[in-house]
Design a protein around this motif. Structure first.
Motif, short mmCIF file in Angstrom:
data_model
loop_
_atom_site.label_atom_id
_atom_site.label_comp_id
_atom_site.label_asym_id
_atom_site.label_seq_id
_atom_site.Cartn_x
_atom_site.Cartn_y
_atom_site.Cartn_z
N ARG A 27 0.91 -1.16 0.24
CA ARG A 27 0.20 0.12 0.15
C ARG A 27 0.77 1.36 -0.11
N ALA A 28 2.19 1.36 0.79
CA ALA A 28 2.81 2.63 0.92
C ALA A 28 3.38 2.66 -0.84
N LEU A 29 4.00 1.71 -1.11
CA LEU A 29 4.74 2.00 -2.56
C LEU A 29 3.67 2.32 -3.37
N ASP A 30 2.76 1.74 -3.31
CA ASP A 30 1.02 2.35 -3.86
C ASP A 30 0.70 3.77 -3.96
N ILE A 31 1.04 4.15 -2.34
CA ILE A 31 0.76 5.58 -2.77
C ILE A 31 1.54 6.58 -3.25
N SER A 32 3.22 5.87 -2.85
CA SER A 32 4.66 7.15 -3.06
C SER A 32 4.04 6.86 -5.30
N VAL A 33 3.76 6.25 -5.80
CA VAL A 33 3.87 5.85 -6.97
C VAL A 33 2.71 6.71 -7.18
N ALA A 34 1.62 6.71 -6.75
CA ALA A 34 0.65 7.68 -7.05
C ALA A 34 0.93 9.29 -7.09
N ARG A 35 1.31 9.46 -5.85
CA ARG A 35 2.12 10.94 -5.69
C ARG A 35 2.83 11.14 -6.66
N SER A 36 3.89 10.18 -7.13
CA SER A 36 4.47 10.36 -8.23
C SER A 36 4.21 11.01 -9.39
N ARG A 37 3.47 11.13 -9.94
CA ARG A 37 3.30 11.47 -11.60
C ARG A 37 2.92 13.11 -10.81
N ARG A 38 3.17 13.50 -10.07
CA ARG A 38 2.92 15.09 -9.93
C ARG A 38 4.42 15.49 -10.31
N VAL A 39 5.34 14.83 -9.56
CA VAL A 39 6.58 14.95 -10.40
C VAL A 39 7.28 15.02 -11.16
N LEU A 40 6.55 14.23 -12.12
CA LEU A 40 7.29 13.60 -13.16
C LEU A 40 7.16 14.92 -14.74
N ASP A 41 7.15 14.97 -15.65
CA ASP A 41 7.08 15.63 -16.08
C ASP A 41 6.42 15.34 -17.58
N SER A 42 6.25 14.38 -17.83
CA SER A 42 4.56 13.45 -18.64
C SER A 42 4.69 12.47 -17.64
N ASP A 43 3.52 11.91 -18.92
CA ASP A 43 2.73 10.29 -18.54
C ASP A 43 3.96 9.38 -18.83
N ARG A 44 4.47 8.75 -20.01
CA ARG A 44 5.15 7.95 -20.13
C ARG A 44 6.30 7.51 -19.10
N PRO A 45 6.89 8.83 -18.40
CA PRO A 45 7.71 7.77 -17.17
C PRO A 45 7.11 7.91 -15.88
N TRP A 46 5.74 7.96 -16.04
CA TRP A 46 4.66 7.84 -14.72
C TRP A 46 4.53 6.55 -15.42
N HIS A 47 3.58 6.28 -16.12
CA HIS A 47 3.22 4.71 -16.99
C HIS A 47 3.75 3.49 -16.88
N GLU A 48 5.49 3.93 -17.10
CA GLU A 48 6.52 3.00 -16.77
C GLU A 48 7.07 2.21 -14.81
N LEU A 49 6.89 3.94 -14.83
CA LEU A 49 6.64 4.02 -12.95
C LEU A 49 5.93 2.12 -12.35
N ARG A 50 4.02 3.11 -12.74
CA ARG A 50 3.54 2.87 -12.24
C ARG A 50 3.75 0.93 -12.81
N THR A 51 3.78 0.55 -14.29
CA THR A 51 3.97 -1.06 -14.61
C THR A 51 5.04 -1.25 -14.08
N SER A 52 6.50 -0.99 -13.59
CA SER A 52 7.27 -1.53 -12.62
C SER A 52 6.58 -1.92 -11.20
#
Length: 88
Positions: A27-52
């Motif tokens: 759950r903690a990892l999931d929350i952190s990944v969700a919050r990371s979307r605000r930091v990344l400048d485009s959707d592609r890196p976030w989707h790659e992190l989400r998949t990983s």
């Protein structure tokens, strides 16, 4: 069993916290990944992190839980996600 969770997300940062069990670590990892979307400048890196992170959560619940049950620390890296679980 309490655990220390360390995680890092490529391009975002790293953190650590004490959690109650592997499910809480997921759950903690999931929350952190969700919050990371605000930091990344485009959707592609976030989707790659989400998949990983999705693959990491499965590994945490399987291999990670097995290692912790035997009293050993566990660590893994998948794509841009690194996690380490340490029994307390």
């Amino acid at each position: 069993m309490n655990l220390w969770l360390n995680w890092s997300l490529e391009g975002v940062g790293s953190a650590g916290e004490e959690v109650a069990d592997v499910n809480a670590a997921v759950r903690a990892l999931d929350i952190s990944v969700a919050r990371s979307r605000r930091v990344l400048d485009s959707d592609r890196p976030w989707h790659e992190l989400r998949t990983s992170a999705d693959a990491m959560k499965i590994e945490m619940l399987d291999e990670g839980a097995k290692a912790l049950e035997s009293g050993q620390a566990w660590a893994s890296t998948i794509g841009g996600v690194r996690v380490k679980l340490i029994p307390r």
